[in-house]
Design an enzyme around this catalytic site. Structure first.
Site, PDB file in Angstrom:
ATOM      1  N   ILE A   1       0.795  -1.209   0.061  1.00  0.00           N
ATOM      2  CA  ILE A   1      -0.087   0.075  -0.048  1.00  0.00           C
ATOM      3  C   ILE A   1       0.912   1.064   0.077  1.00  0.00           C
ATOM      4  CG2 ILE A   1      -1.860   1.291   1.116  1.00  0.00           C
ATOM      5  CD1 ILE A   1      -2.679  -1.410   2.524  1.00  0.00           C
TER       6      ILE A   1
ATOM      7  N   ASN B   1      12.036  -0.703   6.802  1.00  0.00           N
ATOM      8  CA  ASN B   1      13.165  -1.704   7.325  1.00  0.00           C
ATOM      9  C   ASN B   1      13.404  -2.804   6.297  1.00  0.00           C
ATOM     10  OD1 ASN B   1      10.975  -3.328   7.818  1.00  0.00           O
ATOM     11  ND2 ASN B   1      11.695  -3.561  10.073  1.00  0.00           N
TER      12      ASN B   1
ATOM     13  N   TYR C   1      -2.142  -9.086  16.408  1.00  0.00           N
ATOM     14  CA  TYR C   1      -2.059  -8.093  15.369  1.00  0.00           C
ATOM     15  C   TYR C   1      -2.961  -7.197  15.507  1.00  0.00           C
ATOM     16  CZ  TYR C   1      -2.962  -6.006  10.832  1.00  0.00           C
ATOM     17  OH  TYR C   1      -3.455  -5.049   9.999  1.00  0.00           O
TER      18      TYR C   1
ATOM     19  N   ASN D   1     -10.240  -4.837   3.978  1.00  0.00           N
ATOM     20  CA  ASN D   1      -9.214  -5.826   3.248  1.00  0.00           C
ATOM     21  C   ASN D   1      -8.744  -5.157   1.903  1.00  0.00           C
ATOM     22  OD1 ASN D   1     -10.713  -7.318   5.242  1.00  0.00           O
ATOM     23  ND2 ASN D   1      -9.484  -8.976   4.453  1.00  0.00           N
TER      24      ASN D   1
ATOM     25  N   VAL E   1      -5.841 -12.773   0.658  1.00  0.00           N
ATOM     26  CA  VAL E   1      -6.537 -13.759   0.040  1.00  0.00           C
ATOM     27  C   VAL E   1      -6.527 -13.382  -1.712  1.00  0.00           C
ATOM     28  CG1 VAL E   1      -8.895 -12.902   0.513  1.00  0.00           C
ATOM     29  CG2 VAL E   1      -8.332 -15.643   0.028  1.00  0.00           C
TER      30      VAL E   1
ATOM     31  N   ARG F   1      -9.055 -21.083  10.206  1.00  0.00           N
ATOM     32  CA  ARG F   1      -7.734 -20.352  10.866  1.00  0.00           C
ATOM     33  C   ARG F   1      -8.077 -19.626  12.194  1.00  0.00           C
ATOM     34  NH1 ARG F   1      -4.371 -17.893   5.806  1.00  0.00           N
ATOM     35  NH2 ARG F   1      -5.445 -16.268   6.281  1.00  0.00           N
TER      36      ARG F   1
ATOM     37  N   GLY G   1      -8.364 -17.335  15.064  1.00  0.00           N
ATOM     38  CA  GLY G   1      -8.531 -15.775  15.021  1.00  0.00           C
ATOM     39  C   GLY G   1      -9.438 -15.429  13.792  1.00  0.00           C
TER      40      GLY G   1
HETATM   41  C1  UD1 Z   1      -7.242  -9.437   8.602  1.00  0.00           C
HETATM   42  C2  UD1 Z   1      -7.886  -8.209   9.097  1.00  0.00           C
HETATM   43  C3  UD1 Z   1      -7.434  -6.759   8.238  1.00  0.00           C
HETATM   44  C4  UD1 Z   1      -6.011  -6.914   8.298  1.00  0.00           C
HETATM   45  C5  UD1 Z   1      -5.412  -8.030   7.695  1.00  0.00           C
HETATM   46  C6  UD1 Z   1      -3.750  -8.036   7.945  1.00  0.00           C
HETATM   47  C7  UD1 Z   1     -10.128  -8.867   9.702  1.00  0.00           C
HETATM   48  C8  UD1 Z   1     -11.724  -8.971   9.123  1.00  0.00           C
HETATM   49  N1  UD1 Z   1      -9.437  -8.176   8.927  1.00  0.00           N
HETATM   50  O1  UD1 Z   1      -7.470  -9.629   7.136  1.00  0.00           O
HETATM   51  O2  UD1 Z   1      -8.092  -5.833   8.994  1.00  0.00           O
HETATM   52  O3  UD1 Z   1      -5.519  -5.774   7.744  1.00  0.00           O
HETATM   53  O4  UD1 Z   1      -5.945  -9.363   8.361  1.00  0.00           O
HETATM   54  O5  UD1 Z   1      -3.147  -9.154   7.409  1.00  0.00           O
HETATM   55  O6  UD1 Z   1      -9.708  -9.227  10.849  1.00  0.00           O
HETATM   56  N2  UD1 Z   1      -8.245 -17.306   3.224  1.00  0.00           N
HETATM   57  C9  UD1 Z   1      -8.793 -18.629   2.469  1.00  0.00           C
HETATM   58  N3  UD1 Z   1      -7.353 -19.188   1.796  1.00  0.00           N
HETATM   59  C10 UD1 Z   1      -6.362 -18.720   1.696  1.00  0.00           C
HETATM   60  C11 UD1 Z   1      -6.235 -17.541   2.471  1.00  0.00           C
HETATM   61  C12 UD1 Z   1      -7.180 -16.754   3.027  1.00  0.00           C
HETATM   62  O7  UD1 Z   1      -9.670 -19.180   2.573  1.00  0.00           O
HETATM   63  O8  UD1 Z   1      -5.481 -19.128   0.859  1.00  0.00           O
HETATM   64  C13 UD1 Z   1      -9.408 -17.091   4.023  1.00  0.00           C
HETATM   65  C14 UD1 Z   1      -9.047 -16.310   5.474  1.00  0.00           C
HETATM   66  O9  UD1 Z   1      -9.260 -17.557   6.513  1.00  0.00           O
HETATM   67  C15 UD1 Z   1      -9.863 -15.386   5.810  1.00  0.00           C
HETATM   68  C16 UD1 Z   1     -10.190 -14.755   4.486  1.00  0.00           C
HETATM   69  O10 UD1 Z   1      -9.522 -15.581   3.504  1.00  0.00           O
HETATM   70  O11 UD1 Z   1     -11.202 -16.165   6.064  1.00  0.00           O
HETATM   71  C17 UD1 Z   1      -9.442 -13.367   4.300  1.00  0.00           C
HETATM   72  O12 UD1 Z   1      -8.220 -13.623   4.564  1.00  0.00           O
HETATM   73  P1  UD1 Z   1      -6.971 -12.505   4.352  1.00  0.00           P
HETATM   74  O13 UD1 Z   1      -6.912 -12.033   3.008  1.00  0.00           O
HETATM   75  O14 UD1 Z   1      -5.751 -12.955   5.128  1.00  0.00           O
HETATM   76  O15 UD1 Z   1      -7.286 -11.428   5.686  1.00  0.00           O
HETATM   77  P2  UD1 Z   1      -8.117 -11.115   6.794  1.00  0.00           P
HETATM   78  O16 UD1 Z   1      -7.958 -12.230   7.691  1.00  0.00           O
HETATM   79  O17 UD1 Z   1      -9.802 -10.895   6.579  1.00  0.00           O
END
Ligand code: UD1
Length: 287
Positions: free
Chosen positions: A12, A32, A142, A171, A186, A271, A273
Site C-alpha cells: 500500500i 526496514n 495483530y 481488506n 486472499v 484459521r 482468530g
Molecule cells: C485481516 C484483517 C485486516 C488486516 C489483515 C492483515 C479482519 C476482518 N481483517 O484480514 O484488517 O489488515 O488481516 O493481514 O480481521 N483465506 C482462505 N484461503 C487462503 C487465504 C485466506 O480461505 O489461501 C481466508 C482467510 O481464512 C479469511 C479470508 O480468506 O477468512 C481473508 O483472509 P486474509 O486475506 O488473510 O485477510 P483477513 O484475515 O480478513
C-alpha cells in the site's frame, strides 16, 4: 510540501508514494524492508529519499522529520497467524514503532499525521455494516497491537492537540500485493492459483465475507483525509466499500470461465482468530 511515508516500500505504501509524487510532494520513505520490497519503488528510485531503518528503536532516522508537512504511518507487521506465534515482534513493530514515529512527528511539529489502523479492531461485531463507534474487540495480537497504536495516536490528539487522524482500512487488494506467504491477502493468493491453473485452499466453508477495497481507493481516501481539517476529538474513519463478498464468490470472480477446468477448492479448517464477516459502514467516510 514534504511527506514521510513509513512502510513506503510495502504494497500500500508504495502506491501512496506514487500518488504523493504525482501531487509534487517531496517524499521520504522510512522502511526496514522486512516485508517491503525494493521492486515496489524501483520506478521512482531517483525521485524518493529512502531511509532503511528500524522504527522500533529510536535512532538517527528522527532527523528526517524536520520540516515535514505530512506523516503517513503505515509501517507495521501484518498477518494474523504469525502474530499469534510471535506477539513480541508485533508489539515492538506496531506499538513501540508507532510510539517512536509519533514522538518524532510531534517534536518536529508536523501539520498532519495519518495513522493506518485496521478493521480487525472490531473483532466479531454486533452489527454489520460496522460503524466507527462499535465496541473494540481485538481477537488476536495483530489486531490488538494495531489498536494500541491507534489509541496512542488518538491520545496524542487529545493531550497535545496533535493533528492526527486514524483510518481503519478493511481488506485492501491490488497490484504489488505479495502472494509469497500462506498468510498473504486472499486475493493475491487466489490470483496466483488462478494463473497457475490450480484450485485454491479455502479455510472454512468459504461463506465468510470481507469488504475488499482496491488499493487506489484507499490511497485516494488517504490523500483526502490528510487534507481534511476536523474539529472532532480523536477522529477515526473506516475505509472500505460497504460491500460484502464471500470467498466462493471471490474465487468465481477471479478464475471466471476457467473455474470448471481448475476444479473445486480444497477446504481446510478455519484459521485461528478468523472472523466470519467484516464490512464497513462508509457513512462517515462519505460525509
Ligand atoms: C485481516 C484483517 C485486516 C488486516 C489483515 C492483515 C479482519 C476482518 N481483517 O484480514 O484488517 O489488515 O488481516 O493481514 O480481521 N483465506 C482462505 N484461503 C487462503 C487465504 C485466506 O480461505 O489461501 C481466508 C482467510 O481464512 C479469511 C479470508 O480468506 O477468512 C481473508 O483472509 P486474509 O486475506 O488473510 O485477510 P483477513 O484475515 O480478513
Amino acid at each position: 510540501m514534504k511527506a514521510i511515508v513509513t512502510g513506503g516500500a510495502g504494497f500500500i505504501g508504495s502506491h501512496l508514494v506514487d500518488s504523493l509524487l504525482d501531487e509534487n510532494f517531496a517524499v521520504t520513505v522510512l522502511d526496514n524492508f522486512s516485508t517491503g520490497r525494493v521492486e515496489n519503488l524501483e520506478h521512482v528510485w531517483e525521485q524518493v529519499e529512502i531511509v532503511e531503518c528500524d522504527l522500533g528503536v529510536q535512532g538517527d532516522w528522527i532527523r528526517h522529520f524536520d520540516n515535514v508537512d505530512w506523516v503517513i504511518h503505515l509501517a507495521a507487521l501484518a498477518d494474523i497467524v504469525p502474530s499469534i506465534q510471535q506477539p513480541e515482534a508485533y508489539f515492538k513493530a506496531n506499538v513501540e514503532g508507532t510510539f517512536n514515529v509519533l514522538q518524532a512527528a510531534k517534536t518536529a511539529g508536523v501539520k498532519r499525521f495519518i495513522y493506518i489502523a485496521s478493521s480487525s479492531c472490531y473483532g466479531i461485531p454486533d452489527n454489520y455494516p460496522t460503524s466507527e463507534d462499535a465496541e473494540i474487540r481485538p481477537q488476536y495480537p495483530y489486531a490488538l497491537a494495531k489498536r494500541i497504536g491507534e489509541e496512542l495516536v488518538m491520545h496524542w490528539t487529545q493531550v497535545y492537540d496533535f493533528p492526527a487522524l486514524s483510518l481503519r482500512f478493511f481488506n485492501v487488494y491490488g497490484p504489488r500485493q505479495d502472494p509469497s506467504s500462506p498468510y498473504s491477502g486472499v486475493i493475491s493468493l487466489f490470483a496466483q492459483w488462478a494463473k497457475q491453473g490450480k484450485a485454491p485452499t479455502v479455510f472454512g466453508d468459504g461463506l465468510q465475507t470481507r469488504d475488499f477495497i482496491f488499493v487506489s481507493d484507499v490511497v485516494k481516501a488517504n490523500l483526502l483525509a490528510a487534507d481534511f481539517q476536523t474539529s472532532e476529538p480523536a477522529p477515526v474513519v473506516n475505509i472500505g466499500t460497504g460491500q460484502q463478498t464471500n470467498l466462493l464468490e471471490l474465487w468465481e470472480l477471479i478464475c471466471g470461465a476457467a473455474c470448471t477446468e481448475v476444479g473445486e477448492p480444497h477446504f481446510e479448517e478455519v484459521r485461528p482468530g478468523d472472523v466470519r464477516h467484516s464490512v464497513a459502514s462508509t457513512q462517515k467516510a462519505k460525509s
